[in-house]
Design a protein around this motif. Structure first.
Motif, mmCIF file in Angstrom:
data_model
loop_
_atom_site.group_PDB
_atom_site.id
_atom_site.type_symbol
_atom_site.label_atom_id
_atom_site.label_comp_id
_atom_site.label_asym_id
_atom_site.label_seq_id
_atom_site.Cartn_x
_atom_site.Cartn_y
_atom_site.Cartn_z
ATOM 1 N N GLY A 23 0.791 -1.067 -0.012
ATOM 2 C CA GLY A 23 0.226 -0.082 -0.017
ATOM 3 C C GLY A 23 0.859 1.179 0.041
ATOM 4 N N GLY A 24 0.315 2.492 0.532
ATOM 5 C CA GLY A 24 1.028 3.692 0.491
ATOM 6 C C GLY A 24 2.434 3.738 1.149
ATOM 7 N N LEU A 25 2.565 3.050 2.115
ATOM 8 C CA LEU A 25 3.752 3.134 3.024
ATOM 9 C C LEU A 25 4.780 2.669 2.035
ATOM 10 N N GLY A 26 4.600 1.920 1.261
ATOM 11 C CA GLY A 26 5.688 1.443 0.135
ATOM 12 C C GLY A 26 6.227 2.584 -0.832
ATOM 13 N N ASP A 27 5.170 3.235 -1.307
ATOM 14 C CA ASP A 27 5.449 4.299 -1.901
ATOM 15 C C ASP A 27 5.972 5.547 -1.278
ATOM 16 N N ILE A 28 5.739 5.771 0.029
ATOM 17 C CA ILE A 28 6.382 6.646 0.901
ATOM 18 C C ILE A 28 7.758 6.526 0.949
ATOM 19 N N GLU A 265 7.294 8.964 -11.294
ATOM 20 C CA GLU A 265 6.710 7.830 -11.417
ATOM 21 C C GLU A 265 5.362 7.930 -11.973
ATOM 22 N N TRP A 266 4.785 8.830 -11.380
ATOM 23 C CA TRP A 266 3.223 9.314 -11.577
ATOM 24 C C TRP A 266 2.956 10.519 -12.415
ATOM 25 N N ASP A 267 3.471 10.396 -13.689
ATOM 26 C CA ASP A 267 3.339 11.566 -14.542
ATOM 27 C C ASP A 267 2.895 11.085 -15.850
ATOM 28 N N VAL A 311 -8.815 1.709 -7.576
ATOM 29 C CA VAL A 311 -7.562 0.924 -7.112
ATOM 30 C C VAL A 311 -7.203 0.883 -5.863
ATOM 31 N N SER A 312 -7.363 -0.254 -5.101
ATOM 32 C CA SER A 312 -7.620 -0.261 -3.388
ATOM 33 C C SER A 312 -7.224 -1.533 -2.893
ATOM 34 N N ARG A 313 -6.757 -1.491 -1.770
ATOM 35 C CA ARG A 313 -6.808 -2.703 -1.003
ATOM 36 C C ARG A 313 -8.366 -2.804 -0.537
ATOM 37 N N LEU A 340 -9.888 -2.637 -9.285
ATOM 38 C CA LEU A 340 -8.468 -3.423 -9.190
ATOM 39 C C LEU A 340 -7.995 -3.362 -7.804
ATOM 40 N N GLY A 341 -8.000 -4.515 -7.172
ATOM 41 C CA GLY A 341 -8.083 -4.795 -6.034
ATOM 42 C C GLY A 341 -7.676 -6.063 -5.336
ATOM 43 N N ARG A 342 -7.317 -6.264 -4.110
ATOM 44 C CA ARG A 342 -7.536 -7.578 -3.508
ATOM 45 C C ARG A 342 -7.367 -7.414 -2.066
ATOM 46 N N ASN A 369 -1.516 -5.295 -9.211
ATOM 47 C CA ASN A 369 -1.032 -5.180 -10.464
ATOM 48 C C ASN A 369 -0.601 -3.422 -10.618
ATOM 49 N N GLU A 370 0.681 -3.253 -10.697
ATOM 50 C CA GLU A 370 1.421 -2.032 -10.817
ATOM 51 C C GLU A 370 1.001 -1.327 -12.188
ATOM 52 N N ALA A 371 1.199 -2.114 -13.022
ATOM 53 C CA ALA A 371 0.931 -1.452 -14.519
ATOM 54 C C ALA A 371 -0.408 -1.170 -14.768
ATOM 55 N N LEU A 384 -12.936 6.751 -7.775
ATOM 56 C CA LEU A 384 -13.905 6.435 -6.388
ATOM 57 C C LEU A 384 -13.111 6.363 -5.138
ATOM 58 N N MET A 385 -13.184 6.893 -4.171
ATOM 59 C CA MET A 385 -12.329 6.611 -2.931
ATOM 60 C C MET A 385 -13.491 6.891 -1.746
ATOM 61 N N PRO A 386 -14.266 5.944 -1.454
ATOM 62 C CA PRO A 386 -15.363 6.178 -0.600
ATOM 63 C C PRO A 386 -14.792 5.885 0.834
ATOM 64 N N GLY A 393 -4.068 8.909 1.849
ATOM 65 C CA GLY A 393 -4.421 8.432 0.507
ATOM 66 C C GLY A 393 -3.607 9.094 -0.419
ATOM 67 N N LEU A 394 -3.227 8.218 -1.468
ATOM 68 C CA LEU A 394 -2.392 8.526 -2.481
ATOM 69 C C LEU A 394 -3.182 8.707 -3.977
ATOM 70 N N ASN A 395 -4.169 7.720 -3.992
ATOM 71 C CA ASN A 395 -4.613 7.730 -5.310
ATOM 72 C C ASN A 395 -5.517 8.628 -5.815
ATOM 73 N N MET A 397 -4.688 11.954 -5.369
ATOM 74 C CA MET A 397 -3.514 12.631 -5.797
ATOM 75 C C MET A 397 -3.049 12.500 -7.006
ATOM 76 N N TYR A 398 -2.678 10.975 -7.259
ATOM 77 C CA TYR A 398 -2.253 10.531 -8.736
ATOM 78 C C TYR A 398 -3.465 10.763 -9.636
ATOM 79 N N SER A 399 -4.638 10.625 -9.240
ATOM 80 C CA SER A 399 -5.805 10.851 -10.327
ATOM 81 C C SER A 399 -6.095 12.352 -10.693
HETATM 82 P P1 ADP Z 1 -3.240 2.459 1.707
HETATM 83 O O1 ADP Z 1 -1.685 2.491 1.803
HETATM 84 O O2 ADP Z 1 -4.342 2.581 2.739
HETATM 85 O O3 ADP Z 1 -3.583 1.155 0.950
HETATM 86 P P2 ADP Z 1 -3.105 4.566 -0.140
HETATM 87 O O4 ADP Z 1 -3.814 5.295 -1.016
HETATM 88 O O5 ADP Z 1 -2.051 5.553 0.571
HETATM 89 O O6 ADP Z 1 -3.798 3.556 0.616
HETATM 90 O O7 ADP Z 1 -1.830 3.896 -1.139
HETATM 91 C C1 ADP Z 1 -2.297 2.634 -2.017
HETATM 92 C C2 ADP Z 1 -1.110 2.485 -2.911
HETATM 93 O O8 ADP Z 1 -1.297 0.994 -3.231
HETATM 94 C C3 ADP Z 1 -1.113 3.321 -4.110
HETATM 95 O O9 ADP Z 1 -0.109 3.400 -4.900
HETATM 96 C C4 ADP Z 1 -2.207 2.390 -4.933
HETATM 97 O O10 ADP Z 1 -2.047 2.455 -6.458
HETATM 98 C C5 ADP Z 1 -1.519 0.974 -4.808
HETATM 99 N N1 ADP Z 1 -2.527 -0.108 -4.709
HETATM 100 C C6 ADP Z 1 -3.514 -0.583 -3.871
HETATM 101 N N2 ADP Z 1 -3.987 -1.850 -4.304
HETATM 102 C C7 ADP Z 1 -3.534 -2.066 -5.644
HETATM 103 C C8 ADP Z 1 -3.694 -3.033 -6.378
HETATM 104 N N3 ADP Z 1 -4.480 -4.152 -6.344
HETATM 105 N N4 ADP Z 1 -2.596 -3.069 -7.355
HETATM 106 C C9 ADP Z 1 -1.738 -2.105 -7.772
HETATM 107 N N5 ADP Z 1 -1.703 -1.159 -6.793
HETATM 108 C C10 ADP Z 1 -2.541 -0.924 -5.721
#
Ligand code: ADP
Ligand code: GLC
Length: 491
Positions: A23-28, A265-267, A311-313, A340-342, A369-371, A384-386, A393-395, A397-399
């Motif tokens: 999730g987001g911690l990996g990006d940060i 990365e997000w451009d 795109v979400s957990r 897209l989620g799991r 799936n990163e791609a 959508l981010m309900p 939250g990162l998505n 901002m990406y959006s």
């Molecule tokens: P959280 O850390 O609570 O999951 P964030 O919005 O901070 O929420 O970050 C989620 C990050 O994980 C984003 O980079 C998002 O694109 C990514 N992500 C979440 N689920 C998936 C998925 N199923 N496939 C690819 N990327 C995902």
């Protein structure tokens, strides 16, 4: 400490993009150290040696051995570099302890979604080695001024350091999500080598158990969290998750610093996962990504139907249940939905059932799936981010950066980063998405209707897209805020 002197910061984390991300911690953990190094701080990471990390880091060599930590199996410390493209090379220390980290599965759970039974030891060791590296007993020559801990997995570091009486680094504890606390039975206190009397309300104890996160919040010199709004929310119920009293008491040491995003990365102009790149001046190129996404996901190809995406957990936090409730009404609008989620098996199942019922209008990809996550940011019209709660939250901002206005619940960092579309905000060019205030399916549905209406008004929609794309979501300001806090801590 004179401003001219380089700050040395040990940044402890349990995941980092691109080696290991849930999730987001990996990006940060990938982006903030890069931004801090650009400000001339010497930031180095400390990570557990999961198989992906051992295989993915570059130039690794052994710098120390830890054979006498009686509570933990023998471990070595490797020095290496992160394989980040174009961002310089970030130094990283990796804990090589095959007994705790060399296994298939995720960083926190096995392939069936069960927490690893030895997580207390796995992240106890991460915390312990973080504390040793931050003290004058460190076996390596590089001594950090600051040890920066992230989430519960490194929450014991400030505790271990606080019980150490020699020379030591100052500690910062950043909360990315208070819902995950690292709770273990009371016996873990002794097992992990913590003093028995620390098992107290004024200490590591949390409702009769050991809480790694509480330990961090209690003993760290400074606490931060990932948005100003969430910093307020966690000082009261319900988002304080039982720690609101402690957090309110520590309010003078608690700062909310909004996350940035990795703008290279997000451009949309350069993102190599897109079918066609674009910017705010040639937004029509965005459509090629929509068409490709509709084709790839088996949806009816139609440039004019609003395509909503997630795109979400898949967890309670993310409010996916509300979305499932309104899905049949979305289709009638008409609109399409791609997810897209799991995560939670029941949510995965309900979503897959919806996709089977409406194959031309709803598509679901269960997995990580990163791609596809990048292509979706470009190919969908509205994100959508309900979320019930969202520390940052990162998505969203990406959006906004991808010209894809988000629909968000008014919580945490979502409220700090999205400006609701109203006549006033359209007129002053700040509108960048849609915000709903009541966490109900009806309120979400009303807001989606509002967004779909706006989508069909080309002028309004383009204003929203351009306003969002013009915003600065880079790390510059936030990295400076962290650096200021580090310096303040050393006074
Ligand atoms: P959280 O850390 O609570 O999951 P964030 O919005 O901070 O929420 O970050 C989620 C990050 O994980 C984003 O980079 C998002 O694109 C990514 N992500 C979440 N689920 C998936 C998925 N199923 N496939 C690819 N990327 C995902
Ligand atoms: C957490 C939060 C998310 C935040 C991320 C990075 O996982 O749920 O809101 O963006 O950490 O700080």
């Amino acid at each position: 400490m004179p401003r001219s002197q380089k700050l040395r910061v040990l940044f402890i984390t349990s995941e980092v993009y691109p080696l290991c991300k849930t999730g987001g911690l990996g990006d940060i953990s990938a982006a903030l150290p890069v931004a801090l190094r650009a400000l001339h701080s010497d930031v180095r990471l400390l990570l557990p040696g999961y198989p992906q990390v051992m295989a993915g880091v570059k130039y690794k060599y052994k710098v120390a051995e830890f054979n006498t930590l009686s509570q933990f199996p023998p471990a070595s410390l490797l020095s290496a570099r992160l394989p980040l493209s174009g961002a310089g090379s970030i130094p990283v220390f990796v804990i090589d302890c095959p007994g705790l980290y060399n296994r298939e599965g995720g960083p926190y759970m096995d392939a069936f979604g069960h927490d690893w039974p030895d997580n207390a030891l796995r992240f106890g060791l991460l915390s312990k080695i973080g504390a040793i590296l931050g003290s004058d007993t460190s076996p390596i020559a590089w001594h950090p001024h600051i040890v920066h801990c992230n989430d519960w997995q490194s929450g014991l570091t400030p505790a271990y350091l606080s019980f150490y009486s020699g020379e030591k680094a100052a500690t910062m504890m950043t909360v990315h999500n208070l819902a995950f606390q690292g709770i273990f039975p009371p016996g873990s206190v002794v097992q992990l080598g913590l003093p028995p009397d620390s098992f107290d309300i004024n200490g590591v104890e949390y409702y009769g158990n050991l809480s790694f996160l509480k330990a961090g919040l209690y003993y760290a010199d400074q606490i931060t969290t990932v948005s100003p709004n969430y910093a307020k929310e966690i000082q009261i119920e319900p988002l304080g998750f039982g720690l609101q009293g402690l957090l309110a008491a520590r309010q003078p040491d608690l700062a909310g610093i909004i996350n940035g995003i990795a703008i290279t990365e997000w451009d949309p102009e350069t993102d190599h996962y897109l079918i066609k790149n674009y910017n705010s001046k040639n937004l029509s190129n965005k459509t090629a990504n929509k068409t490709a996404l509709q084709q790839q996901m088996g949806l009816t190809v139609d440039a004019h139907i609003p395509l909503l995406g997630v795109v979400s957990r898949l967890s309670h936090q993310k409010g996916i249940d509300l979305l499932i409730q309104i899905a049949p009404q979305l289709i009638k609008m008409p609109a399409q939905l791609v997810v897209l989620g799991r995560g939670h098996p029941e949510l995965e199942h309900l979503l897959s059932t919806l996709a089977q019922a409406y194959p031309k209008s709803i598509a679901v990809h269960v997995g990580f799936n990163e791609a596809l996550s990048h292509l979706m940011e470009a190919g969908i019209d509205c994100f959508l981010m309900p979320s019930r709660f969202e520390p940052c939250g990162l998505n969203q901002m990406y959006s906004q950066r991808y010209g894809t206005p988000p629909i968000v619940h008014a919580t945490g960092g979502l409220l700090d980063t999205v400006v609701d579309c109203t006549p006033v905000t359209l007129a002053n060019h700040t509108a960048s998405g849609f915000v709903f205030y009541s966490m109900t399916a009806a309120s979400l549905l009303d807001t989606v209707k509002r967004a779909v209406l706006a989508y069909h008004n080309k002028k309004t929609w383009q204003s929203l897209q351009k306003n969002g794309m013009a915003k600065d979501f880079s790390w510059n300001a936030s990295a400076m805020a962290y650096q200021e806090l580090y310096r303040r801590l050393l006074h």
